[in-house]
Design a protein around this motif. Structure first.
Motif, PDB file in Angstrom:
ATOM      1  N   UNK A   1       0.964  -1.536  -0.077  1.00  0.00           N
ATOM      2  CA  UNK A   1      -0.334  -0.100  -0.803  1.00  0.00           C
ATOM      3  C   UNK A   1       0.688   1.508   0.051  1.00  0.00           C
ATOM      4  N   UNK A   2       0.296   2.536  -0.811  1.00  0.00           N
ATOM      5  CA  UNK A   2       1.184   3.214  -0.935  1.00  0.00           C
ATOM      6  C   UNK A   2       0.888   4.351   0.279  1.00  0.00           C
ATOM      7  N   UNK A   3       1.954   5.209   1.079  1.00  0.00           N
ATOM      8  CA  UNK A   3       2.406   5.847   1.899  1.00  0.00           C
ATOM      9  C   UNK A   3       1.425   7.396   1.048  1.00  0.00           C
ATOM     10  N   UNK A   4       0.820   8.213   1.438  1.00  0.00           N
ATOM     11  CA  UNK A   4       0.283   9.244   1.424  1.00  0.00           C
ATOM     12  C   UNK A   4       0.953  10.739   2.078  1.00  0.00           C
ATOM     13  N   UNK A   5       1.452  11.450   1.186  1.00  0.00           N
ATOM     14  CA  UNK A   5       1.838  12.731   0.834  1.00  0.00           C
ATOM     15  C   UNK A   5       1.446  13.674   2.293  1.00  0.00           C
ATOM     16  N   UNK A   6       2.825  13.915   2.588  1.00  0.00           N
ATOM     17  CA  UNK A   6       2.923  14.834   3.782  1.00  0.00           C
ATOM     18  C   UNK A   6       1.938  16.490   3.598  1.00  0.00           C
ATOM     19  N   UNK A   7       1.328  16.512   2.290  1.00  0.00           N
ATOM     20  CA  UNK A   7       1.146  17.649   2.057  1.00  0.00           C
ATOM     21  C   UNK A   7      -0.573  17.817   2.737  1.00  0.00           C
ATOM     22  N   UNK A   8      -0.786  16.282   2.427  1.00  0.00           N
ATOM     23  CA  UNK A   8      -2.704  15.914   2.890  1.00  0.00           C
ATOM     24  C   UNK A   8      -3.091  16.382   4.264  1.00  0.00           C
ATOM     25  N   UNK A   9      -1.771  15.329   4.695  1.00  0.00           N
ATOM     26  CA  UNK A   9      -1.908  15.198   6.674  1.00  0.00           C
ATOM     27  C   UNK A   9      -1.567  16.943   7.430  1.00  0.00           C
ATOM     28  N   UNK A  10      -0.667  17.711   6.503  1.00  0.00           N
ATOM     29  CA  UNK A  10      -0.740  18.818   6.965  1.00  0.00           C
ATOM     30  C   UNK A  10      -1.434  20.387   6.458  1.00  0.00           C
ATOM     31  N   UNK A  11      -2.181  19.762   5.657  1.00  0.00           N
ATOM     32  CA  UNK A  11      -3.746  20.898   5.502  1.00  0.00           C
ATOM     33  C   UNK A  11      -4.894  20.162   6.225  1.00  0.00           C
ATOM     34  N   UNK A  12      -4.800  18.490   7.080  1.00  0.00           N
ATOM     35  CA  UNK A  12      -5.648  18.898   7.963  1.00  0.00           C
ATOM     36  C   UNK A  12      -5.336  19.391   9.165  1.00  0.00           C
ATOM     37  N   UNK A  13      -4.375  19.547   9.163  1.00  0.00           N
ATOM     38  CA  UNK A  13      -3.702  20.105  10.612  1.00  0.00           C
ATOM     39  C   UNK A  13      -3.869  21.345  10.197  1.00  0.00           C
ATOM     40  N   UNK A  14      -3.793  22.316   9.582  1.00  0.00           N
ATOM     41  CA  UNK A  14      -4.727  23.525   9.738  1.00  0.00           C
ATOM     42  C   UNK A  14      -5.898  24.105   9.614  1.00  0.00           C
ATOM     43  N   UNK A  15      -6.952  22.597   9.662  1.00  0.00           N
ATOM     44  CA  UNK A  15      -7.925  23.175  10.465  1.00  0.00           C
ATOM     45  C   UNK A  15      -8.436  22.637  11.351  1.00  0.00           C
TER      46      UNK A  15
END
Length: 262
Positions: free
Chosen positions: A16-30
Motif C-alpha cells: 500500500x502506498x504512503x500518503x503525501x505529507x501535504x495531505x496531513x499538513x492540510x488537516x492540521x491547518x483545519x
C-alpha cells in the motif's frame, strides 16, 4: 470485511502506498488544536504514522489484529483492535472515553466499509465542538503509463469486488457526509488537489495488486487473478518504456468537514 485483509496483511503493509505529507499538513491547518486524532480503519498504520508527526497522540483502530501487528510502533500511537461495528459502550471503554475530546477523525481508504449512521453518531460524540474535523479519503487506480494502465483496467474489472467498492469508483461523490465545510472551503468535497506519488519496480507493483481485497477474495475461492499469463501481460506493458522503476500516481479524493455547534 476484516477477514479480507488478514491473510495478506504483510503484503498490505508493503504494497500500500504512503500518503503525501501535504495531505496531513492540510488537516492540521483545519484543526485549532493538535492534541488527539482517532484514525479509524487504520489497517497497517500508513496514515497513523504521518498523523503522529503533527498531533500529540493518535488512537488507531482496526477490526483486524493481524493488520495492527504490521503497523509501525511509535510512542504516541495507541493501536486498538475493535469489533466490526463499534458500539457506543465499546467506543467509550476502549477507544475514546471522553466526549468532545478529539481534534480530528480520519478514515483512509476505508469509509466505504462502515455502517455510516452509527459511525457518524460516534464521530459527533468524540469530536471537539465546534471545530472538530472529520476527514475521509479514497484513492483511485495508480497511473503508470498508457500500456500498463490499459492492462490494469482489464484486471480491475473483475467480479470479486464487494458492492461497497462502487463508492470508491464514484470517488466518494455519492457517499453520505452530513458535516459542515471547514474554514476556507465552500463545501465538503470531494477535493482532488492531493495525489500519492510512489516510485516502484515491477515486483512492487504486483505486490500492490495482490493486496487488493478482490484478489484475496478470488484466491479464497481457488482462483488466482494474477496467473502467469496475466503477469506476463503486465510485464510486457511495463517494459514498453524500459524495465526499470516507474512513477505511479494515485489521485486522492477527499471529503472533509466539521461538526459545528451541534
Amino acid at each position: 470485511m476484516a477477514n479480507l485483509f488478514i491473510n495478506q496483511a504483510k503484503q498490505y503493509a508493503v504494497g500500500r502506498p504512503s500518503y503525501p505529507k501535504q495531505l496531513f499538513q492540510y488537516f492540521a491547518s483545519k484543526t485549532p488544536s493538535h492534541d488527539l486524532v482517532w484514525d479509524v480503519g487504520t489497517g497497517t498504520g500508513q496514515a497513523a504514522r504521518s498523523l503522529a508527526e503533527l498531533y500529540k497522540n493518535v488512537i488507531a483502530t482496526d477490526t483486524s489484529p493481524t493488520q495492527l501487528e504490521h503497523a509501525p510502533k511509535l510512542p504516541n500511537i495507541r493501536y486498538q483492535h475493535t469489533s466490526p461495528i463499534i458500539s457506543m459502550e465499546e467506543l467509550q471503554q476502549n477507544v475514546v472515553a471522553t466526549e468532545s475530546s478529539v481534534d480530528l477523525v480520519t478514515v483512509a481508504q476505508a469509509m466505504h466499509w462502515f455502517d455510516l449512521p452509527k459511525f457518524y453518531e460516534q464521530v459527533r460524540w468524540v469530536l471537539k465542538k465546534p471545530n472538530g474535523v472529520i476527514a475521509a479519503w479514497c484513492y483511485s487506480l495508480p497511473e503508470i503509463n498508457e500500456a500498463v494502465d490499459a492492462v490494469l483496467l482489464r484486471f480491475y474489472n473483475n467480479s470479486y469486488w464487494d458492492p461497497q467498492r462502487k463508492l470508491v469508483d464514484e470517488k466518494y461523490t455519492t457517499i453520505d457526509f452530513p458535516f459542515e465545510p471547514v474554514e476556507g472551503e465552500s463545501d465538503t468535497g470531494p477535493f482532488d488537489q492531493f495525489a500519492i506519488e510512489r516510485v516502484m519496480n515491477f515486483d512492487e507493483y504486483i505486490t500492490y495488486l495482490r493486496s487488493w481485497s478482490a484478489y484475496q477474495k478470488a484466491k479464497e475461492k481457488g482462483i488466482d487473478l494474477l496467473g502467469a499469463d496475466v503477469i506476463e501481460n503486465f510485464r510486457r506493458a511495463w517494459n514498453v518504456d524500459g524495465d526499470g522503476q516507474k512513477l505511479a500516481k494515485y489521485p486522492i479524493y477527499l471529503r472533509i468537514g466539521r461538526v459545528g455547534k451541534q
